[in-house]
Design an enzyme around this catalytic site. Structure first.
Site, PDB file in Angstrom:
ATOM      1  N   ASP A 196       0.796  -1.234   0.000  1.00  0.00           N
ATOM      2  CA  ASP A 196       0.000   0.000   0.000  1.00  0.00           C
ATOM      3  C   ASP A 196       0.828   1.284   0.000  1.00  0.00           C
ATOM      4  O   ASP A 196       0.504   2.252   0.708  1.00  0.00           O
ATOM      5  CB  ASP A 196      -0.967   0.012   1.192  1.00  0.00           C
ATOM      6  CG  ASP A 196      -1.979  -1.119   1.141  1.00  0.00           C
ATOM      7  OD1 ASP A 196      -1.898  -1.952   0.222  1.00  0.00           O
ATOM      8  OD2 ASP A 196      -2.848  -1.173   2.034  1.00  0.00           O
ATOM      9  N   CYS A 227      -2.015  -2.126   7.642  1.00  0.00           N
ATOM     10  CA  CYS A 227      -1.937  -3.107   6.555  1.00  0.00           C
ATOM     11  C   CYS A 227      -0.608  -3.864   6.516  1.00  0.00           C
ATOM     12  O   CYS A 227      -0.576  -5.038   6.136  1.00  0.00           O
ATOM     13  CB  CYS A 227      -2.230  -2.433   5.224  1.00  0.00           C
ATOM     14  SG  CYS A 227      -3.957  -1.847   5.142  1.00  0.00           S
ATOM     15  N   LYS A 249      -6.724  -5.067  -3.391  1.00  0.00           N
ATOM     16  CA  LYS A 249      -7.464  -5.597  -2.242  1.00  0.00           C
ATOM     17  C   LYS A 249      -8.505  -4.590  -1.762  1.00  0.00           C
ATOM     18  O   LYS A 249      -8.394  -3.392  -2.029  1.00  0.00           O
ATOM     19  CB  LYS A 249      -6.511  -5.958  -1.103  1.00  0.00           C
ATOM     20  CG  LYS A 249      -5.705  -4.793  -0.542  1.00  0.00           C
ATOM     21  CD  LYS A 249      -4.692  -5.284   0.470  1.00  0.00           C
ATOM     22  CE  LYS A 249      -3.872  -4.170   1.083  1.00  0.00           C
ATOM     23  NZ  LYS A 249      -4.643  -3.236   1.911  1.00  0.00           N
TER      24      LYS A 249
END
Length: 199
Positions: free
Chosen positions: A15, A146, A104
């Protein structure tokens, strides 16, 4: 604690997107600097990894993950909107040349990279197994969310897992400390990238 660096290893870049960097919808202080450090590390050590994988929040309709009155624990302001500029990889990663891109969170929270799929529909575990990977190094944003979730899932899936501590940043120092304690308890090795580099 040390790990067996002879095992096929993947670099999981979690990310690293403008939405989580300064000026983004959920910007983390130090996000841009982490993006630059990840890019430099990957450029210098690309040949040390059997596979480089990026993950991206790619939200379409994630339900209660988005809220107009977020609690910043289970609900958040809109971020990482699919196809938006903020959901793309950070510009610093333009030269990364990742082998696989995992999207995702299209219809759920999708904290972990293992919740996502590549363009062929493979989950991250299948991507790693198809490449013969047995160990992973996890970097990216945010360490407390994350990155943590991806590292914990990697251990659960049986991969030897390291988080490179200078190539990630938490939302807050307190959340970062809690995440590091949880990861270490689960068996994740935490170390700076300089110590992770193969001789």
């Amino acid at each position: 604690m040390s790990t067996d660096t002879t095992q096929p290893r993947a670099l999981l870049v979690v990310d690293v997107q403008p939405t989580f960097c300064e000026g983004g919808a959920l910007g983390v202080d130090g996000g841009d600097a982490v993006a630059e450090r990840v890019a430099a590390f990957a450029a210098d050590h690309r040949d040390g990894y059997a596979l480089v994988v990026t993950t991206q929040d790619w939200h379409i309709a994630p339900g209660a993950h988005f809220s107009d009155e977020p609690d910043f624990v289970d609900s958040w302001p809109p971020h990482g909107l699919a196809e938006s500029a903020e959901a793309q990889l950070h510009p610093a990663l333009a030269g990364l040349l990742a082998d696989v891109s995992i999207k995702k969170g299209q219809y759920d929270a999708g904290y972990s990279g293992f919740d996502g799929r590549d363009a062929a529909g493979r989950e991250l575990g299948a991507v790693l197994d198809d490449a013969g990977v047995h160990a992973v190094d996890v970097v990216g944003i945010a360490e407390s969310h994350c990155v943590r979730a991806t590292a914990l899932d990697a251990v659960r899936h049986g991969y030897v897992t390291r988080v490179l501590t200078d190539l990630t940043v938490p939302v807050t120092p307190e959340l970062g400390a809690a995440a590091r304690a949880e990861m270490q308890t689960a068996g994740v090795e935490l170390l700076p990238s300089a110590e992770a580099v193969r001789d």
